[in-house]
Design a protein around this motif. Structure first.
Motif, PDB file in Angstrom:
ATOM      1  N   HIS A 164       4.688  -0.199  -7.055  1.00 24.02           N
ATOM      2  CA  HIS A 164       4.440   1.241  -6.962  1.00 24.02           C
ATOM      3  C   HIS A 164       3.220   1.516  -6.092  1.00 24.02           C
ATOM      4  O   HIS A 164       3.221   2.418  -5.247  1.00 24.02           O
ATOM      5  CB  HIS A 164       4.198   1.836  -8.353  1.00 24.02           C
ATOM      6  CG  HIS A 164       5.340   1.644  -9.310  1.00 24.02           C
ATOM      7  ND1 HIS A 164       6.601   1.313  -8.896  1.00 24.02           N
ATOM      8  CD2 HIS A 164       5.394   1.746 -10.673  1.00 24.02           C
ATOM      9  CE1 HIS A 164       7.400   1.214  -9.952  1.00 24.02           C
ATOM     10  NE2 HIS A 164       6.685   1.466 -11.042  1.00 24.02           N
ATOM     11  N   THR A 165       2.156   0.743  -6.320  1.00 21.47           N
ATOM     12  CA  THR A 165       0.914   0.958  -5.576  1.00 21.47           C
ATOM     13  C   THR A 165       1.119   0.723  -4.082  1.00 21.47           C
ATOM     14  O   THR A 165       0.651   1.504  -3.238  1.00 21.47           O
ATOM     15  CB  THR A 165      -0.191   0.019  -6.100  1.00 21.47           C
ATOM     16  OG1 THR A 165      -0.393   0.264  -7.488  1.00 21.47           O
ATOM     17  CG2 THR A 165      -1.493   0.237  -5.352  1.00 21.47           C
ATOM     18  N   VAL A 166       1.822  -0.338  -3.740  1.00 20.67           N
ATOM     19  CA  VAL A 166       2.083  -0.652  -2.337  1.00 20.67           C
ATOM     20  C   VAL A 166       2.846   0.475  -1.661  1.00 20.67           C
ATOM     21  O   VAL A 166       2.499   0.916  -0.557  1.00 20.67           O
ATOM     22  CB  VAL A 166       2.856  -1.983  -2.224  1.00 20.67           C
ATOM     23  CG1 VAL A 166       3.437  -2.165  -0.833  1.00 20.67           C
ATOM     24  CG2 VAL A 166       1.953  -3.145  -2.575  1.00 20.67           C
ATOM     25  N   ASP A 167       3.884   0.971  -2.302  1.00 21.37           N
ATOM     26  CA  ASP A 167       4.680   2.037  -1.701  1.00 21.37           C
ATOM     27  C   ASP A 167       3.905   3.350  -1.603  1.00 21.37           C
ATOM     28  O   ASP A 167       4.046   4.096  -0.630  1.00 21.37           O
ATOM     29  CB  ASP A 167       5.969   2.250  -2.497  1.00 21.37           C
ATOM     30  CG  ASP A 167       7.021   1.194  -2.175  1.00 21.37           C
ATOM     31  OD1 ASP A 167       6.835   0.473  -1.179  1.00 21.37           O
ATOM     32  OD2 ASP A 167       8.010   1.092  -2.916  1.00 21.37           O
ATOM     33  N   ILE A 168       3.073   3.634  -2.586  1.00 22.09           N
ATOM     34  CA  ILE A 168       2.264   4.853  -2.530  1.00 22.09           C
ATOM     35  C   ILE A 168       1.270   4.772  -1.376  1.00 22.09           C
ATOM     36  O   ILE A 168       1.057   5.751  -0.641  1.00 22.09           O
ATOM     37  CB  ILE A 168       1.530   5.086  -3.871  1.00 22.09           C
ATOM     38  CG1 ILE A 168       2.544   5.507  -4.944  1.00 22.09           C
ATOM     39  CG2 ILE A 168       0.444   6.163  -3.725  1.00 22.09           C
ATOM     40  CD1 ILE A 168       1.954   5.563  -6.339  1.00 22.09           C
ATOM     41  N   LEU A 169       0.655   3.605  -1.196  1.00 25.62           N
ATOM     42  CA  LEU A 169      -0.248   3.430  -0.058  1.00 25.62           C
ATOM     43  C   LEU A 169       0.503   3.624   1.255  1.00 25.62           C
ATOM     44  O   LEU A 169      -0.024   4.208   2.214  1.00 25.62           O
ATOM     45  CB  LEU A 169      -0.886   2.038  -0.095  1.00 25.62           C
ATOM     46  CG  LEU A 169      -1.930   1.801  -1.188  1.00 25.62           C
ATOM     47  CD1 LEU A 169      -2.374   0.346  -1.180  1.00 25.62           C
ATOM     48  CD2 LEU A 169      -3.134   2.727  -1.000  1.00 25.62           C
ATOM     49  N   GLY A 170       1.728   3.126   1.313  1.00 27.34           N
ATOM     50  CA  GLY A 170       2.539   3.320   2.508  1.00 27.34           C
ATOM     51  C   GLY A 170       2.839   4.782   2.769  1.00 27.34           C
ATOM     52  O   GLY A 170       2.777   5.251   3.912  1.00 27.34           O
TER      53      GLY A 170
END
Length: 556
Positions: free
Chosen positions: A220-226
């Motif tokens: 989730h964190t990776v995609d939100i940063l993206g």
């Protein structure tokens, strides 16, 4: 199965995260969507209601990042381009982004058109004239050397040799190093989506590293940063674009080019881009991308034929040779004096941050349109085709401006264009160059109108592509998310661009971009590691199947 095409490595069974099945968020991951939207809402409100405080905080954050992570950005970009070149010559280059039977969905012309429209957009129009002129100047009007690379080579006089050095530096910032970032992200996303059947989202590239945990908080964190990197990256380009469109309209119609006009332009063009995004990749985005290329050919032809044709062709060849010769040492160069460091932070580090922040957006979009191509074809196409076209564009636009300054009445570097650069009036330099080339009569009006059209159409393709990318990430890889989600995120991108313009214009846009690039760069490095592990796993998988088949034959 072909012996030259290793069998796809199949991941173990994994739990799929369920997206919302009903309601306004239907088709989207609720947690990521609400978190991303909430963070952007806080940013828009805080920046909009306290622009002065926001501007001060942005400045402090940028200074800290430049001081602390400047060299890290340089090393990261060099590492990514090295990774791309290794893959091109390796046996892995034969792997196809999809099943062995997959073939490309789009022709090479359409594919490269969409690469250019999404990956370059309005930035090359904004900086195509202004950047080479800035590097050509030797006045030190900004308190640091305008071109330390030329100064170190002893090319300080404003002559033809310095014009080549100026254009070479522009090639460097828009060339292989930046596109290598797009290659790595796009290749990773396409590989895991189309070859391993994982979601078309950033998290999927981490599967070889953390397995099914990509479906938890880390993913989730990776995609939100993206998502945030995508929004801030495109907002920067949109902010640059509307400032230049406003200047062009002012020169043509007398409309005030100030902030109200720029905000109105954001609203109007965002509406067009949302309509294009709703129509999908195969219709609106494809058609506008191809139209961009057609109009670009007309504009480029005008500069080539109407300008000093033979001189421009010679300049392009001379600069391309110089770029190939010096690209490696330029990429490894680290500033050693305070003035050089200030220049490197303001230009090279800013550009590397821009490429990194844009990478989730451009990478996912490139992945979306590249299914069926081999790794080698993908890398060579993305790494070399767009930069060569950009170099030609810079040679014609920037070269025309350089020629005008070399032949200024009062001597090289004393013309109208150089005055604009020294006054930091970058948006107007493009139209001033066009006016000098075509005159202030009907031909000049037509050429300026075409430039404004290109700014708007590239604005549209960048914006509609970004809304498609954001909604694809938040929908866990749905390549055709619902129209209402594309509309919502198109509006969000417009709001971010508008408040950044109100909070400090170009400097605020650049600063937020550099801040967004830092966490995104960490994600990209993790994706690169995931891709390396996956390729070795694929090789191991093929070898294992080969040994098993050999054993079965010997046993029988």
């Amino acid at each position: 199965m072909s012996h030259s095409e290793p069998a796809p490595y199949e991941p173990s069974s994994h739990p799929r995260i369920q997206v919302e099945q009903s309601g306004w968020l239907k088709g989207m991951h609720k947690g990521m969507t609400l978190t991303s939207a909430g963070l952007l809402l806080v940013f828009v409100l805080a920046t909009g209601f306290a622009p002065d405080i926001s501007s001060t905080l942005f400045g402090a954050a940028r200074l800290w990042i430049e001081t602390t992570f400047g060299t890290y950005y340089l090393i990261t970009i060099v590492g990514l381009i090295g990774f791309c070149l290794v893959l091109v010559v390796s046996p892995w280059g034969k792997l196809r982004l999809g099943t062995p039977e997959s073939r490309p969905e789009f022709s090479r012309f359409t594919w490269i058109s969409m690469l250019l429209s999404a990956g370059v957009g309005i930035g090359i129009l904004f900086f195509g004239v202004a950047e080479p002129l800035f590097y050509f100047d030797d006045s030190g009007a900004f308190g640091y050397p305008n071109n330390p690379h030329a100064d170190l080579d002893g090319v300080t006089a404003m002559n033809h040799a310095r014009a080549v050095e100026a254009l070479k530096l522009a090639f460097f910032h828009w060339g292989l190093h930046g596109w290598a970032v797009y290659v790595v992200v796009g290749m990773s996303l396409a590989y895991f989506a189309y070859r391993r059947n994982l979601p078309l989202a950033l998290r999927s590239a981490l599967y070889p590293l953390i397995g099914d945990r990509i479906y938890g908080p880390i993913g989730h964190t990776v995609d939100i940063l993206g998502v945030l990197g995508c929004v801030f990256g495109i907002a920067t380009s949109l902010g640059l674009g509307v400032s230049q469109i406003a200047v062009g309209l002012n020169r043509l119609t007398g409309i005030d080019p100030g902030l109200p006009t720029q905000v109105a332009l954001i609203a109007a063009i965002c509406a067009i881009s949302i309509a294009s995004a709703v129509s999908g990749v195969k219709y609106g985005i494809r058609i506008i991308s191809e139209l961009n290329v057609g109009v670009s050919v007309i504009v480029v032809g005008s500069f080539l034929i109407g300008g000093p044709t033979l001189w421009l062709i010679s300049l392009f060849g001379e600069t391309l040779v110089a770029y190939v010769r010096d690209v490696v040492p330029m990429g490894l160069w680290v500033a050693s004096t305070p003035g050089e460091r200030e220049w490197q932070d303001a230009w090279t580090i800013f550009y590397w941050a821009w490429w990194l922040a844009w990478a989730p957006f451009i990478g996912l979009f490139i992945a979306r349109i590249s299914k069926g191509r081999t790794l080698r074809e993908f890398i060579l196409g993305v790494l070399f085709a767009p930069p060569l076209i950009i170099f030609l564009w810079q040679a014609l636009f920037g070269g025309t401006a350089l020629h005008q300054e070399l032949n200024a009445a009062m001597g090289p570097g004393t013309g109208e264009l150089m005055g604009m650069i020294r006054d930091w009036n970058l948006p107007e330099a493009l139209f001033a160059t066009a006016d000098t080339l075509a005159g202030n009569d009907i031909l000049g009006t037509i050429l300026s109108s075409l430039l404004i059209f290109l700014l708007i159409s590239w604005f549209v393709t960048s914006s509609d592509s970004s809304t498609l990318v954001v909604t694809t990430i938040l929908s866990m890889g749905d390549e055709e998310p619902l129209a209402r989600h594309r509309i919502f995120w198109g509006v969000c991108i417009g709001l971010v661009a508008a408040v950044l313009l109100m909070a400090g214009g170009l400097k605020a846009l650049q600063t937020v971009l550099m801040i967004a690039a830092l966490p995104v760069s960490v994600v990209i490095l993790a994706m690169t590691l995931g891709m390396i592990v996956a390729l070795f796993q694929e090789t191991s998988n093929v070898l294992g199947k080969g040994r098993k088949a050999k054993t079965q034959v010997e046993t029988s």
